[in-house]
Design an enzyme around this catalytic site. Structure first.
Site, short mmCIF file in Angstrom:
data_model
loop_
_atom_site.label_atom_id
_atom_site.label_comp_id
_atom_site.label_asym_id
_atom_site.label_seq_id
_atom_site.Cartn_x
_atom_site.Cartn_y
_atom_site.Cartn_z
N CYS A 20 -55.05 73.39 -44.83
CA CYS A 20 -54.81 73.45 -46.26
C CYS A 20 -54.71 72.04 -46.86
O CYS A 20 -55.70 71.33 -46.90
CB CYS A 20 -53.58 74.31 -46.57
SG CYS A 20 -53.52 74.84 -48.29
N HIS A 33 -54.27 79.29 -43.72
CA HIS A 33 -53.15 78.93 -42.83
C HIS A 33 -53.22 79.71 -41.52
O HIS A 33 -52.86 80.89 -41.48
CB HIS A 33 -51.82 79.24 -43.53
CG HIS A 33 -51.48 78.26 -44.60
ND1 HIS A 33 -50.72 77.13 -44.37
CD2 HIS A 33 -51.82 78.21 -45.91
CE1 HIS A 33 -50.60 76.44 -45.48
NE2 HIS A 33 -51.26 77.07 -46.44
N GLU A 58 -51.33 79.30 -38.97
CA GLU A 58 -50.03 79.35 -38.30
C GLU A 58 -49.21 80.58 -38.68
O GLU A 58 -48.24 80.90 -38.01
CB GLU A 58 -49.24 78.06 -38.59
CG GLU A 58 -48.75 77.86 -40.04
CD GLU A 58 -49.80 77.22 -40.96
OE1 GLU A 58 -50.99 77.50 -40.80
OE2 GLU A 58 -49.39 76.48 -41.87
N SER A 90 -19.43 77.54 -31.67
CA SER A 90 -19.22 78.50 -32.75
C SER A 90 -19.24 79.92 -32.23
O SER A 90 -18.87 80.85 -32.94
CB SER A 90 -20.32 78.35 -33.80
OG SER A 90 -21.54 78.82 -33.25
N GLY A 91 -19.68 80.11 -30.99
CA GLY A 91 -19.83 81.46 -30.48
C GLY A 91 -21.24 81.97 -30.62
O GLY A 91 -21.63 82.97 -30.04
N GLY A 92 -22.04 81.27 -31.42
CA GLY A 92 -23.43 81.65 -31.59
C GLY A 92 -24.28 81.19 -30.41
O GLY A 92 -23.80 80.43 -29.55
N VAL A 93 -25.50 81.67 -30.39
CA VAL A 93 -26.40 81.36 -29.28
C VAL A 93 -26.65 79.85 -29.17
O VAL A 93 -26.62 79.28 -28.08
CB VAL A 93 -27.77 82.05 -29.49
CG1 VAL A 93 -28.68 81.84 -28.30
CG2 VAL A 93 -27.58 83.53 -29.73
N ASP A 94 -26.88 79.20 -30.31
CA ASP A 94 -27.33 77.81 -30.29
C ASP A 94 -26.27 76.88 -29.68
O ASP A 94 -26.56 76.10 -28.78
CB ASP A 94 -27.68 77.33 -31.70
CG ASP A 94 -28.59 78.30 -32.42
OD1 ASP A 94 -29.20 79.15 -31.73
OD2 ASP A 94 -28.69 78.22 -33.65
N SER A 95 -25.04 76.97 -30.18
CA SER A 95 -24.03 76.06 -29.66
C SER A 95 -23.63 76.46 -28.23
O SER A 95 -23.32 75.60 -27.40
CB SER A 95 -22.80 76.01 -30.57
OG SER A 95 -22.18 77.27 -30.67
N SER A 96 -23.68 77.76 -27.91
CA SER A 96 -23.34 78.20 -26.56
C SER A 96 -24.34 77.65 -25.55
O SER A 96 -23.96 77.12 -24.50
CB SER A 96 -23.34 79.72 -26.45
OG SER A 96 -22.42 80.27 -27.36
#
Ligand code: XMP
Length: 513
Positions: free
Chosen positions: A78, A169, A171, A223-229
């Site tokens: 594009c 696009h 993607e 935080s208990g979330g996936v990312d920080s865990s």
């Protein structure tokens, strides 16, 4: 590797995702830092992204001129196509009248190694267009290889220089063969092998973390979330007890979540964990606040303050580990004055103050959510953590439009727990990207037994998504929703009516605030 030059399109991160799906490492860099990234990465190919800008407008972004002399393949999408044509001597015209938006079809008119064994001359293929400006005259060496009604240069190639440009696009999922087209580019045109895996990523990152940290000390906000865990477990695997985790419990978590976090990290992994119960402080600050951005800013700021206090208490640390993901990095570019538009301020990257005087350890910076889940599984984390639906940093505060109080948090927690329990029992949890209840600041009249009730409305939301950028509503059976509604009204005092949110993203966002 592949270098992706970002001109500020909202979907640039999807390009990186497609490249990774093809088993190839890539990095996205803003156009104005692309040259230095090129020196560092020595990529085998370049992809130029789309942009909200117009090539013909004064001051609009350009690709570094040196890229066109580097002798490596280039793929312009594009705006990327337009800017390449413009810089190589073609002609681009502005078009503020119509343009093409949405589904379109292209006719393949010439063979190309770009789509060998994928598309044949004479075939028609669905693509997704979103542009106003377009290329009017091609630079020397280019020829069209596919056309559409609205774009005579829908797909162009300079096969000698291995430069490709497309008006559509590839993607986005609405271009069904788009991922394959990108895979062809990185494998066949750039000659990259496609052997990048999560196991390799884990080993690479562990080595990188050890090298970066040395014998320094690292602090990580959990935080208990996936990312920080996943971040914490990965960093712990790399450097063991040099890591201390701080769990700032803002009291805005879902039911039972705080206890789960503490037991998993302390007992299961033996990670050093400080649990700060700061519910009162957060609720006090949220008193009387109803504006969504004010809530987000307050929570982000307070989080960081408490975090700093705890960091001081444990005697300081040299590094801060964060579960920043790729979409966060790209969204936060708008905080740096980049061309993307800020829709919401995500508190995990936007508010981080330099004054903390710590270097960042961000091992997930290149990954998308589902890739983080793969990494979590690779690290042997339990499914309940790995498969957990995303949960926003500001927690329940942004699922309670209007004022947030302890009482309203408790009501919402109960309703949310009933809803999620029913979803799990129906075996639907993993088919849904995110499901949650929202407590509305609206009271309606009901009748229970012989009495009149006048209580709050609860809205249920459930969406499917692959990356959180776009989302479709989850089409529950009406009986399922009716059963959840009955249970909530019967079991949760304070709610007497339940509605279902049918809005996709866009135009809605996933969270209500
Ligand atoms: P929206 O509401 O923007 O959300 O469609 C997209 C995804 O991001 C999550 N979200 C957040 N995550 N900090 C986070 O870590 C935040 O401040 C935040 N706000 C929204 C949201 O739950 C969804 O998965």
């Amino acid at each position: 590797s592949i270098l992706i030059v970002d001109f500020g399109s909202q979907v640039t991160q999807l390009i990186a995702r497609r490249v990774r799906e093809a088993g190839v490492y890539s990095e996205i860099v803003p156009f104005n830092r692309a040259e230095e990234a090129f020196q560092r990465l020595q990529p085998k190919g370049i992809i130029l992204s789309g942009s909200p800008a117009s090539v013909v407008a004064e001051g609009s972004p350009r690709a570094p001129e040196s890229f066109f002399q580097a002798g490596i393949p280039i793929f312009g999408i594009c705006y990327g196509q337009q800017v390449m044509c413009h810089q190589l001597g073609g002609k681009v015209t502005a078009n503020d009248v119509d343009g093409e938006f949405g589904r379109a079809f292209i006719d393949v008119i010439a063979p190309s190694p770009l789509f060998e064994n994928l598309w044949k001359v004479g075939e028609k293929h669905q693509v997704w267009m979103s542009h106003a400006d377009r290329v009017e005259a091609l630079p020397e060496g280019f020829k069209p290889i596919a056309v559409s009604d609205g774009a005579p240069f829908a797909l162009i190639a300079d096969e000698n220089r291995r430069f490709y440009g497309m008006q559509f696009h590839p993607e986005v999922v609405h271009t069904p063969d788009g991922g394959k087209l990108i895979a062809h580019f990185v494998h066949d045109i750039c000659g990259l092998a496609g052997d990048w895996t999560m196991a390799e990523f884990r080993q690479t990152k562990i080595a990188e973390i050890r090298k970066q940290v040395g014998d320094g000390r690292v602090i990580c906000g959990l935080s208990g979330g996936v990312d920080s865990s996943v971040t914490a477990v990965l960093v712990h695997e790399a450097i063991g007890d040099q890591l201390t985790c701080v769990f700032v419990d803002h009291g805005l978590m879902r039911q039972g979540e705080a206890e789960q976090v503490v037991s998993l990290f302390r007992e299961h992994y033996g990670i050093k964990l400080v649990h700060v119960n700061a519910e009162d402080r957060f609720l006090a600050g949220l008193k009387g606040v109803t504006d969504p951005e004010t809530k987000r800013k307050f929570i982000g700021k307070t989080f960081i303050e408490i975090f700093e206090e705890e960091a001081k208490k444990i005697g300081g640390a040299d590094f801060l580990a964060q579960g920043t993901l790729y979409p966060d990095v790209i969204e936060s570019v708008s905080f740096l004055g980049g061309p993307s538009v800020t829709i919401k301020s995500h508190h995990n990257v936007g508010g981080l103050p330099e004054r903390m005087n710590m270097k960042l350890v961000e091992p997930l910076r290149e990954l998308f959510k589902d890739e983080v889940r793969d990494l979590g599984r690779e690290l042997g984390m339990p499914d309940i953590f790995v498969d957990r639906h995303p949960f926003p940093g500001p927690g329940l505060a942004i699922r309670i439009p209007g004022e947030v109080t302890k009482e309203r948090c408790d009501i919402l927690r109960k309703a949310d727990a009933v809803y999620l329990e029913e979803i799990r029992n129906a075996g639907l949890y993993n088919a849904i990207w995110q499901a949650f209840a929202v407590l509305l600041p609206v009271r309606t009249v009901g009748v229970m037994g012989d009495g009149r009730t006048y209580d709050s409305v609860c809205a249920l939301r459930a969406v499917t998504s692959t990356d959180g950028m776009t989302a479709e509503i989850y089409p529950f059976q009406p009986e399922f929703l009716a059963n959840v509604a009955t249970r909530i009204v019967n079991e949760v005092r304070g709610i007497n009516r339940v509605t279902y949110d049918f809005t996709s993203k866009p135009p809605g966002t996933i969270e209500w605030e």
